[in-house]
Design a protein around this motif. Structure first.
Motif, mmCIF file in Angstrom:
data_model
loop_
_atom_site.group_PDB
_atom_site.id
_atom_site.type_symbol
_atom_site.label_atom_id
_atom_site.label_comp_id
_atom_site.label_asym_id
_atom_site.label_seq_id
_atom_site.Cartn_x
_atom_site.Cartn_y
_atom_site.Cartn_z
ATOM 1 N N ASP A 65 0.828 -1.218 0.000
ATOM 2 C CA ASP A 65 0.000 0.000 0.000
ATOM 3 C C ASP A 65 0.859 1.264 0.000
ATOM 4 O O ASP A 65 0.601 2.212 0.736
ATOM 5 N N GLY A 66 1.899 1.246 -0.817
ATOM 6 C CA GLY A 66 2.766 2.410 -0.966
ATOM 7 C C GLY A 66 3.837 2.552 0.096
ATOM 8 O O GLY A 66 4.719 3.387 -0.028
ATOM 9 N N GLN A 67 3.768 1.752 1.146
ATOM 10 C CA GLN A 67 4.774 1.805 2.221
ATOM 11 C C GLN A 67 5.940 0.900 1.857
ATOM 12 O O GLN A 67 5.757 -0.293 1.611
ATOM 13 N N HIS A 68 7.130 1.462 1.838
ATOM 14 C CA HIS A 68 8.326 0.679 1.526
ATOM 15 C C HIS A 68 8.666 -0.214 2.714
ATOM 16 O O HIS A 68 8.870 0.270 3.820
ATOM 17 N N VAL A 69 8.689 -1.522 2.472
ATOM 18 C CA VAL A 69 9.075 -2.447 3.542
ATOM 19 C C VAL A 69 10.469 -3.015 3.308
ATOM 20 O O VAL A 69 10.950 -3.796 4.119
ATOM 21 N N GLY A 70 11.112 -2.619 2.208
ATOM 22 C CA GLY A 70 12.509 -2.969 1.997
ATOM 23 C C GLY A 70 12.736 -4.188 1.148
ATOM 24 O O GLY A 70 11.867 -4.633 0.398
ATOM 25 N N GLY A 71 13.949 -4.715 1.292
ATOM 26 C CA GLY A 71 14.350 -5.909 0.575
ATOM 27 C C GLY A 71 13.899 -7.160 1.319
ATOM 28 O O GLY A 71 13.180 -7.086 2.320
ATOM 29 N N TYR A 72 14.370 -8.307 0.843
ATOM 30 C CA TYR A 72 13.948 -9.565 1.467
ATOM 31 C C TYR A 72 14.349 -9.604 2.939
ATOM 32 O O TYR A 72 13.535 -9.966 3.795
ATOM 33 N N ASP A 73 15.584 -9.273 3.259
ATOM 34 C CA ASP A 73 16.029 -9.340 4.660
ATOM 35 C C ASP A 73 15.170 -8.449 5.555
ATOM 36 O O ASP A 73 14.814 -8.836 6.669
ATOM 37 N N ASP A 74 14.835 -7.262 5.056
ATOM 38 C CA ASP A 74 13.979 -6.346 5.818
ATOM 39 C C ASP A 74 12.596 -6.957 6.036
ATOM 40 O O ASP A 74 12.043 -6.887 7.135
ATOM 41 N N MET A 75 12.040 -7.517 4.959
ATOM 42 C CA MET A 75 10.694 -8.088 5.046
ATOM 43 C C MET A 75 10.678 -9.312 5.968
ATOM 44 O O MET A 75 9.758 -9.472 6.772
ATOM 45 N N ALA A 76 11.707 -10.147 5.893
ATOM 46 C CA ALA A 76 11.781 -11.324 6.764
ATOM 47 C C ALA A 76 11.926 -10.908 8.228
ATOM 48 O O ALA A 76 11.305 -11.499 9.117
ATOM 49 N N ALA A 77 12.723 -9.872 8.493
ATOM 50 C CA ALA A 77 12.878 -9.376 9.868
ATOM 51 C C ALA A 77 11.560 -8.793 10.376
ATOM 52 O O ALA A 77 11.186 -9.016 11.533
ATOM 53 N N LEU A 78 10.858 -8.068 9.517
ATOM 54 C CA LEU A 78 9.553 -7.516 9.888
ATOM 55 C C LEU A 78 8.573 -8.641 10.216
ATOM 56 O O LEU A 78 7.809 -8.551 11.184
ATOM 57 N N ASP A 79 8.633 -9.721 9.433
ATOM 58 C CA ASP A 79 7.767 -10.873 9.686
ATOM 59 C C ASP A 79 8.101 -11.514 11.031
ATOM 60 O O ASP A 79 7.210 -11.801 11.836
ATOM 61 N N ARG A 80 9.391 -11.710 11.303
ATOM 62 C CA ARG A 80 9.804 -12.313 12.585
ATOM 63 C C ARG A 80 9.376 -11.454 13.770
ATOM 64 O O ARG A 80 9.063 -11.969 14.842
ATOM 65 N N ALA A 81 9.346 -10.136 13.576
ATOM 66 C CA ALA A 81 8.966 -9.216 14.653
ATOM 67 C C ALA A 81 7.448 -9.070 14.780
ATOM 68 O O ALA A 81 6.969 -8.357 15.666
ATOM 69 N N GLY A 82 6.705 -9.723 13.890
ATOM 70 C CA GLY A 82 5.251 -9.656 13.964
ATOM 71 C C GLY A 82 4.642 -8.461 13.261
ATOM 72 O O GLY A 82 3.447 -8.194 13.408
ATOM 73 N N GLY A 83 5.433 -7.740 12.475
ATOM 74 C CA GLY A 83 4.929 -6.539 11.830
ATOM 75 C C GLY A 83 4.442 -6.710 10.406
ATOM 76 O O GLY A 83 3.821 -5.793 9.859
ATOM 77 N N LEU A 84 4.707 -7.856 9.785
ATOM 78 C CA LEU A 84 4.321 -8.035 8.389
ATOM 79 C C LEU A 84 2.838 -8.371 8.239
ATOM 80 O O LEU A 84 2.147 -7.789 7.396
ATOM 81 N N ASP A 85 2.340 -9.283 9.045
ATOM 82 C CA ASP A 85 0.937 -9.695 8.919
ATOM 83 C C ASP A 85 -0.049 -8.536 9.052
ATOM 84 O O ASP A 85 -1.018 -8.478 8.279
ATOM 85 N N PRO A 86 0.144 -7.594 9.969
ATOM 86 C CA PRO A 86 -0.795 -6.468 10.020
ATOM 87 C C PRO A 86 -0.831 -5.643 8.734
ATOM 88 O O PRO A 86 -1.857 -5.064 8.396
#
Length: 94
Positions: A65-86
């Motif tokens: 939705d227009g928000q940059h979540v970064g590269g794969y490592d960034d996205m995987a870290a966001l997922d591990r932290a619980g921030g990707l699913d929201p």
């Protein structure tokens, strides 16, 4: 009755030769979400767009939705932290 949850727009700038791109696709596939791939191999001018939007010169670069979540490592870290699913599964108002 609550409205169904809206699906976010997910865009991934990627190269077909990039192992991190394949890892990003696999992560999104495991989540069961649809995404659009902007292929830098087919459209080299997209590199300029990536740089302008992110200041980075690597792929993948993912936007939800227009928000940059970064590269794969960034996205995987966001997922591990619980921030990707929201971001992928926003709650319907109601």
């Amino acid at each position: 009755m609550n409205a169904p949850a809206r699906r976010p727009e997910i865009i991934v700038y990627a190269s077909r030769w990039c192992p991190y791109c394949r890892a990003a696709f696999a992560l999104l596939d495991r989540k069961g979400v649809a995404y659009e791939v902007l292929d830098v191999d087919e459209q080299p001018a997209l590199w300029n767009e990536i740089d302008a939007r992110t200041g980075r010169d690597t792929v993948p670069q993912t936007f939800i939705d227009g928000q940059h979540v970064g590269g794969y490592d960034d996205m995987a870290a966001l997922d591990r932290a619980g921030g990707l699913d929201p971001l992928l599964f926003p709650k319907a108002p109601g």
